[in-house]
Design a protein around this motif. Structure first.
Motif, PDB file in Angstrom:
ATOM      1  N   SER A 181      44.196 -82.441  19.788  1.00 12.29           N
ATOM      2  CA  SER A 181      43.560 -82.128  18.507  1.00 12.29           C
ATOM      3  C   SER A 181      42.499 -83.158  18.182  1.00 12.29           C
ATOM      4  O   SER A 181      42.798 -84.305  17.863  1.00 12.29           O
ATOM      5  CB  SER A 181      44.616 -82.092  17.407  1.00 12.29           C
ATOM      6  N   ALA A 182      41.252 -82.747  18.255  1.00  7.86           N
ATOM      7  CA  ALA A 182      40.124 -83.640  18.018  1.00  7.86           C
ATOM      8  C   ALA A 182      39.653 -83.528  16.579  1.00  7.86           C
ATOM      9  O   ALA A 182      39.910 -82.547  15.884  1.00  7.86           O
ATOM     10  CB  ALA A 182      38.986 -83.306  18.971  1.00  7.86           C
ATOM     11  N   ASN A 183      38.944 -84.561  16.153  1.00 10.24           N
ATOM     12  CA  ASN A 183      38.381 -84.599  14.817  1.00 10.24           C
ATOM     13  C   ASN A 183      36.928 -85.026  14.934  1.00 10.24           C
ATOM     14  O   ASN A 183      36.614 -85.905  15.735  1.00 10.24           O
ATOM     15  CB  ASN A 183      39.159 -85.594  13.950  1.00 10.24           C
ATOM     16  N   TYR A 184      36.048 -84.416  14.136  1.00  8.87           N
ATOM     17  CA  TYR A 184      34.612 -84.680  14.229  1.00  8.87           C
ATOM     18  C   TYR A 184      34.012 -84.969  12.867  1.00  8.87           C
ATOM     19  O   TYR A 184      34.464 -84.427  11.849  1.00  8.87           O
ATOM     20  CB  TYR A 184      33.876 -83.474  14.834  1.00  8.87           C
ATOM     21  N   ALA A 225      33.701 -89.027  16.373  1.00  9.48           N
ATOM     22  CA  ALA A 225      34.746 -88.125  16.853  1.00  9.48           C
ATOM     23  C   ALA A 225      35.927 -88.949  17.331  1.00  9.48           C
ATOM     24  O   ALA A 225      35.784 -90.130  17.657  1.00  9.48           O
ATOM     25  CB  ALA A 225      34.233 -87.242  17.982  1.00  9.48           C
ATOM     26  N   ALA A 226      37.100 -88.302  17.392  1.00  9.03           N
ATOM     27  CA  ALA A 226      38.289 -88.989  17.888  1.00  9.03           C
ATOM     28  C   ALA A 226      39.259 -87.971  18.452  1.00  9.03           C
ATOM     29  O   ALA A 226      39.240 -86.790  18.071  1.00  9.03           O
ATOM     30  CB  ALA A 226      38.959 -89.802  16.786  1.00  9.03           C
ATOM     31  N   ILE A 227      40.106 -88.453  19.351  1.00 10.62           N
ATOM     32  CA  ILE A 227      41.106 -87.594  19.980  1.00 10.62           C
ATOM     33  C   ILE A 227      42.309 -88.466  20.335  1.00 10.62           C
ATOM     34  O   ILE A 227      42.130 -89.618  20.738  1.00 10.62           O
ATOM     35  CB  ILE A 227      40.509 -86.913  21.239  1.00 10.62           C
ATOM     36  N   PRO A 228      43.510 -87.945  20.183  1.00 15.52           N
ATOM     37  CA  PRO A 228      44.676 -88.742  20.573  1.00 15.52           C
ATOM     38  C   PRO A 228      44.802 -88.795  22.086  1.00 15.52           C
ATOM     39  O   PRO A 228      44.514 -87.815  22.769  1.00 15.52           O
ATOM     40  CB  PRO A 228      45.850 -87.991  19.933  1.00 15.52           C
ATOM     41  N   TRP A 229      45.221 -89.941  22.587  1.00 20.51           N
ATOM     42  CA  TRP A 229      45.339 -90.091  24.026  1.00 20.51           C
ATOM     43  C   TRP A 229      46.328 -89.093  24.606  1.00 20.51           C
ATOM     44  O   TRP A 229      46.133 -88.582  25.706  1.00 20.51           O
ATOM     45  CB  TRP A 229      45.793 -91.520  24.351  1.00 20.51           C
ATOM     46  N   SER A 230      47.365 -88.797  23.857  1.00 20.26           N
ATOM     47  CA  SER A 230      48.423 -87.927  24.348  1.00 20.26           C
ATOM     48  C   SER A 230      48.368 -86.519  23.779  1.00 20.26           C
ATOM     49  O   SER A 230      49.351 -85.795  23.863  1.00 20.26           O
ATOM     50  CB  SER A 230      49.782 -88.557  24.034  1.00 20.26           C
ATOM     51  N   GLY A 231      47.273 -86.137  23.184  1.00 22.13           N
ATOM     52  CA  GLY A 231      47.174 -84.809  22.602  1.00 22.13           C
ATOM     53  C   GLY A 231      45.798 -84.225  22.775  1.00 22.13           C
ATOM     54  O   GLY A 231      44.969 -84.747  23.517  1.00 22.13           O
TER      55      GLY A 231
END
Length: 123
Positions: free
Chosen positions: A57-60, A49-55
């Protein structure tokens, strides 16, 4: 010096839950993507998974979609991975990473890595 420190791993029965934490320090992470990856014995490292530090919208990865949730607390410089309905195949060393990435699922795009934390799911 940038540091990513994971915690929260352990042994859990199938169907159980764990929450991993990754505390980041050493620089400002605005513009960075924070990712979680895992590596099981004998297998390649894979995106979780990942997520932007400043946003937001996550991705899995498809294998964890609906069971895992990535979140962050910018005030605490910490990224979390809530893992529910764990399966034996989730057993791996989980690592967090940070980088100015364009393709979030590719580990070689991340600049900084933590040391990893072991997650073991028993059947």
């Amino acid at each position: 010096q940038v540091q990513l420190v994971e915690s929260g791993g352990g042994l859990v029965q199938a169907g159980g839950s764990l929450r991993l934490s990754c505390t980041a320090s050493g620089r400002a992470f605005s513009g960075y993507v924070m990712g979680w990856f895992r590596q099981a014995p004998g297998k390649e490292r894979e995106f979780v998974a990942a997520i932007p530090w400043s946003g937001r919208s996550a991705n899995y990865a498809a294998s964890v979609q609906g069971r895992f949730t990535i979140s962050k607390d910018n005030a605490k410089n910490t990224v979390y991975l809530q893992m529910n309905s764990l399966k034996p195949e989730d057993t791996a060393v989980y690592s967090c990473a940070a980088g100015r990435v364009t393709i979030w699922i590719r580990p070689n795009q991340y600049d900084y890595w933590g040391q990893g934390t072991q997650v073991t799911v028993s059947s």
